[in-house]
Scaffold this motif. Structure first.
Motif, PDB file in Angstrom:
ATOM      1  N   THR A  77      29.820  48.890  40.260  1.00 35.31           N
ATOM      2  CA  THR A  77      30.744  48.893  41.387  1.00 35.31           C
ATOM      3  C   THR A  77      32.160  48.727  40.847  1.00 35.31           C
ATOM      4  O   THR A  77      32.367  48.234  39.730  1.00 35.31           O
ATOM      5  CB  THR A  77      30.458  47.728  42.348  1.00 35.31           C
ATOM      6  OG1 THR A  77      30.674  46.510  41.637  1.00 35.31           O
ATOM      7  CG2 THR A  77      29.047  47.784  42.874  1.00 35.31           C
ATOM      8  N   ARG A  84      36.175  46.249  37.245  1.00 27.95           N
ATOM      9  CA  ARG A  84      37.488  45.617  37.056  1.00 27.95           C
ATOM     10  C   ARG A  84      37.375  44.311  36.280  1.00 27.95           C
ATOM     11  O   ARG A  84      38.269  43.932  35.547  1.00 27.95           O
ATOM     12  CB  ARG A  84      38.143  45.345  38.414  1.00 27.95           C
ATOM     13  CG  ARG A  84      39.145  46.406  38.807  1.00 27.95           C
ATOM     14  CD  ARG A  84      40.078  45.859  39.836  1.00 27.95           C
ATOM     15  NE  ARG A  84      39.355  45.289  40.959  1.00 27.95           N
ATOM     16  CZ  ARG A  84      39.221  45.887  42.140  1.00 27.95           C
ATOM     17  NH1 ARG A  84      39.798  47.045  42.358  1.00 27.95           N
ATOM     18  NH2 ARG A  84      38.541  45.325  43.107  1.00 27.95           N
ATOM     19  N   GLU A  85      36.238  43.657  36.462  1.00 29.09           N
ATOM     20  CA  GLU A  85      36.032  42.384  35.779  1.00 29.09           C
ATOM     21  C   GLU A  85      35.503  42.574  34.363  1.00 29.09           C
ATOM     22  O   GLU A  85      35.501  41.648  33.565  1.00 29.09           O
ATOM     23  CB  GLU A  85      35.014  41.523  36.565  1.00 29.09           C
ATOM     24  CG  GLU A  85      35.421  41.245  37.996  1.00 29.09           C
ATOM     25  CD  GLU A  85      36.751  40.513  38.079  1.00 29.09           C
ATOM     26  OE1 GLU A  85      36.964  39.593  37.261  1.00 29.09           O
ATOM     27  OE2 GLU A  85      37.583  40.886  38.938  1.00 29.09           O
ATOM     28  N   ASN A 144      34.494  46.745  41.698  1.00 27.72           N
ATOM     29  CA  ASN A 144      34.874  45.356  41.457  1.00 27.72           C
ATOM     30  C   ASN A 144      34.323  44.856  40.137  1.00 27.72           C
ATOM     31  O   ASN A 144      35.029  44.207  39.357  1.00 27.72           O
ATOM     32  CB  ASN A 144      34.355  44.472  42.595  1.00 27.72           C
ATOM     33  CG  ASN A 144      35.193  44.668  43.851  1.00 27.72           C
ATOM     34  OD1 ASN A 144      36.372  45.033  43.753  1.00 27.72           O
ATOM     35  ND2 ASN A 144      34.579  44.456  45.003  1.00 27.72           N
ATOM     36  N   HIS A 199      34.687  52.739  45.508  1.00 30.14           N
ATOM     37  CA  HIS A 199      33.561  51.840  45.722  1.00 30.14           C
ATOM     38  C   HIS A 199      32.812  51.602  44.425  1.00 30.14           C
ATOM     39  O   HIS A 199      32.435  50.493  44.108  1.00 30.14           O
ATOM     40  CB  HIS A 199      32.598  52.421  46.763  1.00 30.14           C
ATOM     41  CG  HIS A 199      33.254  52.705  48.073  1.00 30.14           C
ATOM     42  ND1 HIS A 199      33.579  53.968  48.485  1.00 30.14           N
ATOM     43  CD2 HIS A 199      33.674  51.865  49.051  1.00 30.14           C
ATOM     44  CE1 HIS A 199      34.159  53.910  49.674  1.00 30.14           C
ATOM     45  NE2 HIS A 199      34.232  52.648  50.037  1.00 30.14           N
TER      46      HIS A 199
END
Lengths: 314, 393
Positions: free
Chosen positions: A296, A301-302, A298, A281
């Motif tokens: 987070t 990852r970016e 996500n 998460h």
């Protein structure tokens, strides 16, 4: 923040010092339960329930002396596990330079970073194998950094260490039994063992084989299974993908996801940032003993830096 | 945990089968038994061959006849020595297992056990109960007393002299152990000399009965000689076997035993399982010390007279036995003790026979023991049963 709130339904009972076992986990109440609807502890008028009711979301206590059950439930306004400005040394080497992080109940949080960044050191500090020279480690708001490792395990902070560390001359069954060392509820232990075998059927096939004779992947399964046998509130996983074939890595990670979905909070240390961020998460990026990024999964990852340094993109 | 474990599964995993129970408790003893038979057969064969080969060279006596005549007694002697070394060696090997440290004070723990027995028997004698007490009761009481005192002593020594040095280089606790060993010898000497027990303490026992005649062995001219085992040796062997069974049960079956093995195999990982490593180490010293104390009692009972330095040589030999069997390996310690005991018994008895008394076997048996130590360390450091420990990453 920092206090648990208990809703008390039942007779006013002097439960302070009361202790027992629920789900195989010990609990102890440190303040009296006193009102039908206790408010936040510290608020005098609402009645006091300053609870250290380790790790139970809902609990029913029925005592012979008190026929009406008291139901306590709590929500935690604090993180399950928290590190505040932790400094750890290996001799004179300053390995952790003020790590602060938190893990909330139910999460998978991952620590990523390259070799020597201090990921394993962080886990070893949480487990009490290393003592921080400065800073605090809190579990449910309680300091655990001064406790010996076995006490920390008793609270439910359980680690599956780097390199598996299977007991090579104990059988698979014995390894799992040692994982449940602090528990005495035979029936529950047997149920948990079955649960481990449902997660890792391979281990059942190897039941009476010595740990040292297993393959690397099987050993990793055993290490995770062994940690689960202690009924962790927080499962600390150190490099579960290390040395495994890619297909096994995917399998292990999907099982880690399952374990979390079944309700176990996980702090995952990984070099394989791609896989770790896929199931986590939130994540922290460690560099030479310091946290350089926290976000987070996500968002990480970016993130350009993460993509470049850890995901091999760009 | 919110997880609902699957119920109604058909996996039967909780109950340990009777067969695995038996194999875990008696398996190691079977191995020991095989080594007893093997040692007896091999060494007996060697001396018989030697006797045949040397027969022509001797005219004064029939060497073969002589060899065969004393063989049963030598085997019994080997058994007793073997179990003596085995019980002491267990203390070395268990402590080595959990700490990778040679507790050189263990021989003195053994000696203290023997003295506890001597004090016990002296106290009984002075109250006049020694002759009236049933021999079995006496043996049981003495053994338990020796186990308790030696076990607690070993545990206290660990707490005081070794635990504070846990993080120090490995040589440091070793030196501390040698210091403890010297202190124990001389403190015991001080106590013994000043309490009237004397430097050479008598270990008196109730009448333990006549030697047990096992068989009549025919020799030439239709005469027979009895093959007998004296009661003290018999007690030694029986008690030692009971203790070995108990130890195997403790280590292989109980939860504590699992914890001991886990600590021995990986200390940090054991602590991550919630095992209190310090407690397990203390318990290991307790068990090792208790075994050593029991061995001391049985030894004292058998030889009848002890002094504060009796622990030194058996201690070193038991260490040799532990290395011979593979240090850290519990079955290995038993096997090593047996093999060493047999070797010594054979050398002690047959060396003088074969050399017409020019070399007294009894005084040269030590050469064998320590030559074995050196040879094992050079050629097979992992011992007879030791596993080459490989760390799979």
């Amino acid at each position: 923040m920092g206090w648990n709130r208990w809703e008390v339904d039942g007779e006013c009972g002097k439960v302070k010092g009361d202790r027992g076992r629920v789900e195989g986990r010990r609990w102890r109440l440190v303040a009296p339960v006193c009102r039908r609807d206790a408010r936040a502890p510290g608020e005098q008028k609402g009645g006091l329930v300053a609870g250290k009711l380790w790790g139970l979301k809902a609990l029913r206590i029925s005592r012979r002396s008190n026929p009406s059950p008291i139901v306590l439930s709590s929500w935690f306004s604090m993180p399950l596990l928290e590190l505040k400005n932790v400094h750890t040394y290996y001799g004179s080497i300053h390995a952790l330079k003020g790590i602060s992080l938190s893990v909330e109940e139910g999460e998978i949080v991952t620590l990523i970073g390259s070799n020597g960044a201090g990921k394993s050191t962080t886990l070893r500090t949480i487990s009490g194998l290393l003592k921080p020279r400065q800073g605090e480690v809190l579990f449910r708001g309680e300091r655990i950094d001064h406790l010996p490792p076995h006490k920390i395990v008793e609270m439910g902070v359980i680690q599956s260490p780097e390199g598996r560390r299977i007991f090579p001359r104990l059988t698979v069954r014995e390894n799992l039994e040692v994982g449940a060392f602090l528990r005495n509820d035979k029936a529950e232990i047997a149920r948990d063992m079955e649960r481990v075998f449902h997660l890792f059927p391979r281990l059942y096939e190897r039941l009476n084989q010595r740990g040292g004779t297993l393959s690397g992947g099987e050993q990793q399964m055993l290490a995770i299974g062994r940690a689960l046998m202690g009924r962790p509130r927080v499962l600390l996983l150190d490099e579960p993908s290390m040395g495994l074939a890619p297909v096994l890595v995917e399998q292990i990670f999907s099982i880690i996801g399952d374990i979390n979905a079944q309700g176990t909070t996980i702090l995952l240390v990984e070099q394989n940032a791609l896989m770790a961020l896929a199931i986590a998460h939130r994540g922290y990026v460690l560099q030479t003993g310091e946290i350089v990024l926290a976000d987070t999964a996500n968002a990480l990852r970016e993130n350009k830096l993460v993509q470049h340094a850890y995901l091999g993109i760009g | 945990m919110a997880v609902e474990a699957t119920t109604g599964s058909d996996l039967v995993i909780t109950r340990r089968s009777f067969r695995s129970f038996m194999s875990e408790v008696f398996g190691p003893l079977l191995q020991v038994f095989l080594f007893v038979i093997g040692s007896a057969v091999v060494l007996g064969g060697i001396v018989l061959l030697l006797a045949l080969a040397l027969r022509g060279a001797r005219t004064d006596i029939d060497l073969l006849q002589g060899t065969i005549t004393i063989l049963p007694q030598v085997i019994i002697d080997g058994l007793v020595r073997g179990f003596l070394y085995a019980t002491i060696a267990l203390g070395y090997t268990m402590v080595y297992g959990v700490l990778e440290f040679i507790n050189f004070a263990h021989g003195e723990i053994f000696m203290v056990g023997a003295f506890v027995g001597a004090f016990f028997s002296a106290a009984l004698a002075s109250s006049g109960m020694l002759t009236t007490l049933s021999p079995i009761l006496f043996v049981i009481a003495a053994v338990f007393l020796g186990m308790a005192v030696s076990g607690l002593l070993a545990m206290s020594i660990e707490r005081v002299a070794y635990r504070p040095l846990r993080g120090a280089p490995r040589l440091v606790p070793l030196i501390s152990a040698i210091g403890v060993s010297l202190v124990l010898q001389d403190v015991m000497r001080m106590i013994a000399v000043n309490t009237g027990l004397g430097f050479n303490a008598q270990f008196r026992t109730p009448d333990l009965g006549q030697p047990l005649v096992l068989a009549q062995m025919p020799i030439a001219d239709d005469r027979t000689i009895p093959v007998s085992i004296d009661s003290r040796s018999l007690i030694f062997i029986v008690v030692a076997i009971i203790m070995l069974i108990g130890l195997n049960y403790l280590v292989n079956i109980t939860k504590l035993g699992k914890a001991i093995r886990a600590v021995a195999q990986d200390r940090p990982a054991a602590s991550l399982m919630g095992i209190d490593v310090n407690r397990v180490i203390a318990v290991t010293f307790l068990i090792g010390g208790a075994l050593g104390g029991a061995a001391g009692i049985l030894f004292g009972m058998r030889v009848g007279s002890i002094n504060p330095y009796v622990g030194f040589l058996p201690g070193l030999k038991a260490f040799t036995a532990a290395v011979l069997g593979g240090i850290g390996n519990i079955t290995g310690a038993m096997v090593g003790g047996i093999v060493l005991g047999f070797l010594e018994a054979f050398v002690a008895s047959y060396l003088s026979l074969f050399t017409r008394g020019q070399f007294s076997g009894a005084s040269y048996a030590d050469i064998v023991a320590f030559s074995i130590l050196i040879l094992i360390l050079i050629f097979r450091p992992s011992g007879l049963l030791g596993e080459v420990v490989t760390q799979k990453v």
